[in-house]
Design an enzyme around this catalytic site. Structure first.
Site, PDB file in Angstrom:
ATOM      1  N   ASN A 235       0.762  -1.158  -0.132  1.00  0.00           N
ATOM      2  CA  ASN A 235       0.009   0.378   0.166  1.00  0.00           C
ATOM      3  C   ASN A 235       0.767   1.497   0.038  1.00  0.00           C
ATOM      4  O   ASN A 235       1.485   1.258   0.969  1.00  0.00           O
ATOM      5  CB  ASN A 235      -0.634  -0.017   1.264  1.00  0.00           C
ATOM      6  CG  ASN A 235      -1.754  -1.170   1.528  1.00  0.00           C
ATOM      7  OD1 ASN A 235      -1.899  -2.033   2.354  1.00  0.00           O
ATOM      8  ND2 ASN A 235      -2.763  -0.859   0.284  1.00  0.00           N
ATOM      9  N   HIS A 267      -7.318  -3.836   2.363  1.00  0.00           N
ATOM     10  CA  HIS A 267      -5.465  -3.257   1.665  1.00  0.00           C
ATOM     11  C   HIS A 267      -4.689  -4.090   0.391  1.00  0.00           C
ATOM     12  O   HIS A 267      -4.825  -3.339   0.005  1.00  0.00           O
ATOM     13  CB  HIS A 267      -5.154  -3.010   3.321  1.00  0.00           C
ATOM     14  CG  HIS A 267      -5.765  -1.672   3.228  1.00  0.00           C
ATOM     15  ND1 HIS A 267      -6.573  -2.323   3.958  1.00  0.00           N
ATOM     16  CD2 HIS A 267      -4.993  -0.775   3.661  1.00  0.00           C
ATOM     17  CE1 HIS A 267      -6.896  -0.417   4.885  1.00  0.00           C
ATOM     18  NE2 HIS A 267      -5.596   0.062   4.648  1.00  0.00           N
ATOM     19  N   ASP A 289      -3.057  -0.732  11.606  1.00  0.00           N
ATOM     20  CA  ASP A 289      -4.145   0.511  10.639  1.00  0.00           C
ATOM     21  C   ASP A 289      -4.886   0.851  11.291  1.00  0.00           C
ATOM     22  O   ASP A 289      -5.199   1.126  10.633  1.00  0.00           O
ATOM     23  CB  ASP A 289      -3.473   0.658   8.906  1.00  0.00           C
ATOM     24  CG  ASP A 289      -3.020   2.098   8.851  1.00  0.00           C
ATOM     25  OD1 ASP A 289      -2.981   2.480   9.663  1.00  0.00           O
ATOM     26  OD2 ASP A 289      -3.921   2.105   7.792  1.00  0.00           O
TER      27      ASP A 289
END
Length: 400
Positions: A235, A267, A289
């Site tokens: 990412n 993700h 995250d």
């Protein structure tokens, strides 16, 4: 003896200064590649004093805490918020404590509260908050993760592009003298001035590459100067192509770089997750995250003037761009078991040993052995969280 009940499991509260014992039907110690059956863990003064096979006499002790699986305490290198608290919105020791408590509901014993790109030197408020939290004895805080503002304008993700900038000498002075546990710093290495990585490394800062358009050669050079890993692999970074490996290819090919990965199914494609787990068994780290919605009541918030909404497990802005994640460490672990071909010991390694090594703390956390901190994540047979012990004390995840 006082007790609390968590998901049907009654757990005695043990004073960290009182010798205690714990029975694990299965033990993952982070040292062996397989689970060990029927182990006793003896604890004193917040440390493990002995791990041994259980005896018939142990089994007759009705007061003995007993769990299906005991593992080293899970470590989350990247968590922006939890329990309706976002670190950027409230960089205070109280907020750090609430985020840690929210993370514990997902089995996380240790966190690096993560402060993302903000104007100027706002990051110093995050460092001060974590320093104060550690001084106050807030359980489960290993340090602080600064994700920005020294990123690439080419790969901002959800970060505020107006606050992204280059590091200067004053920043380096502040970062290299920070006293807040381990400092993990995410940067775009291609934008660092000459000598900056070497200076950060010399000060003990753990530098990761993230939100970066670096080439594979630039990553290799950064690794030679002290780069330790990459933030949320796949990412907000340059991808692997036939003639340019990019950050992704450089990380997969490296023998030393660690990488966080968000295993939420949004993700990163599961095939990429499985590939990374296969190629990086000793270097891949599960990270959440997570944002304030994790273990909280809120289903939306505002970030940099944009409305972020939670829908079907995804946090996105109005354009569908991902804005952090809504996943716990235990959910990430189960996702690895469901979507890759690695077994439970290998999956547990991604939440324990590997992140400890990424931080340079493998002698203190991440494994269960004599002299290590008595910090455990205790699971049921169904891989649900039964309890979290932090340095000799069980902590009710619902009450911090």
């Amino acid at each position: 003896m006082r007790r609390f009940i968590r998901r049907g499991v009654t757990v005695p509260l043990i004073d960290m200064k009182t010798p205690a014992r714990l029975f694990a039907r299965q033990l993952y110690d982070g040292l062996a590649d397989q689970l060990q059956p029927d182990r006793m863990i003896e604890i004193a003064n917040g440390q493990i004093t002995l791990i041994r096979p259980a005896t018939a006499q142990d089994a007759r002790d009705p007061a003995l805490p007993e769990f299906d699986l005991v593992a080293p305490g899970f470590i989350d290198l990247q968590i922006n918020g939890a329990a309706d608290t976002q670190f950027n919105f409230d960089p205070s020791p109280e907020a750090v404590g609430r985020i840690a408590a929210g993370a514990r509901q997902g089995g996380t014993a240790y966190i690096l509260p993560t402060f993302i790109t903000a104007p100027g030197r706002d990051y110093t408020r995050a460092i001060a908050a974590v320093q104060a939290a550690i001084a106050q004895g807030v359980p489960g805080i290993l340090g602080v993760h600064l994700e920005g503002p020294f990123l690439s304008h080419a790969r901002p993700g959800i970060h505020d592009p107006t606050a992204i900038r280059c590091v200067d000498d004053h920043d380096l002075d502040l970062l290299t003298t920070a006293q807040a546990g381990v400092l993990l710093l995410t940067v775009a290495p291609e934008n660092l001035p000459a000598g900056a990585l070497l200076r950060l490394k010399a000060a003990g800062v753990r530098v990761f590459a993230g939100h970066t358009a670096a080439s594979a050669d630039q990553i290799a050079q950064a690794e030679a100067e002290g780069l330790v890993g990459v933030t949320h692999l796949f990412n907000a970074m340059s991808q692997m192509t036939g003639r340019e490996p990019g950050v992704v290819g450089a990380t997969l090919a490296s023998r030393a770089l660690f990488a966080g990965i968000i295993a939420d199914g949004h993700h990163v494609d599961w095939r990429n997750v499985a590939t990374a787990a296969r190629l990086m068994p000793d270097r891949l780290c599960l990270v959440t995250d997570a944002m304030l919605t994790l273990a909280g009541q809120q289903t939306g918030f505002e970030l940099h003037g944009e409305k972020i909404a939670l829908c079907d497990g995804r946090l996105t802005n109005k354009d569908g761009r991902l804005a952090g994640a809504h996943v716990s460490m235990i959910d990430s672990l189960r996702n690895m078991l469901d979507h890759t071909d690695i077994g439970l010991p290998a999956a547990l390694r991604l939440a324990t040993v590997n992140p400890a090594r990424a931080l340079g703390l493998e002698q203190e956390v991440g494994t269960l052995r004599q002299g290590a901190r008595a910090t455990f994540t205790c699971l049921t047979q169904e891989n649900s969280v039964a309890a979290v012990m932090s340095e000799g004390r069980f902590i009710d995840p619902d009450r911090g």
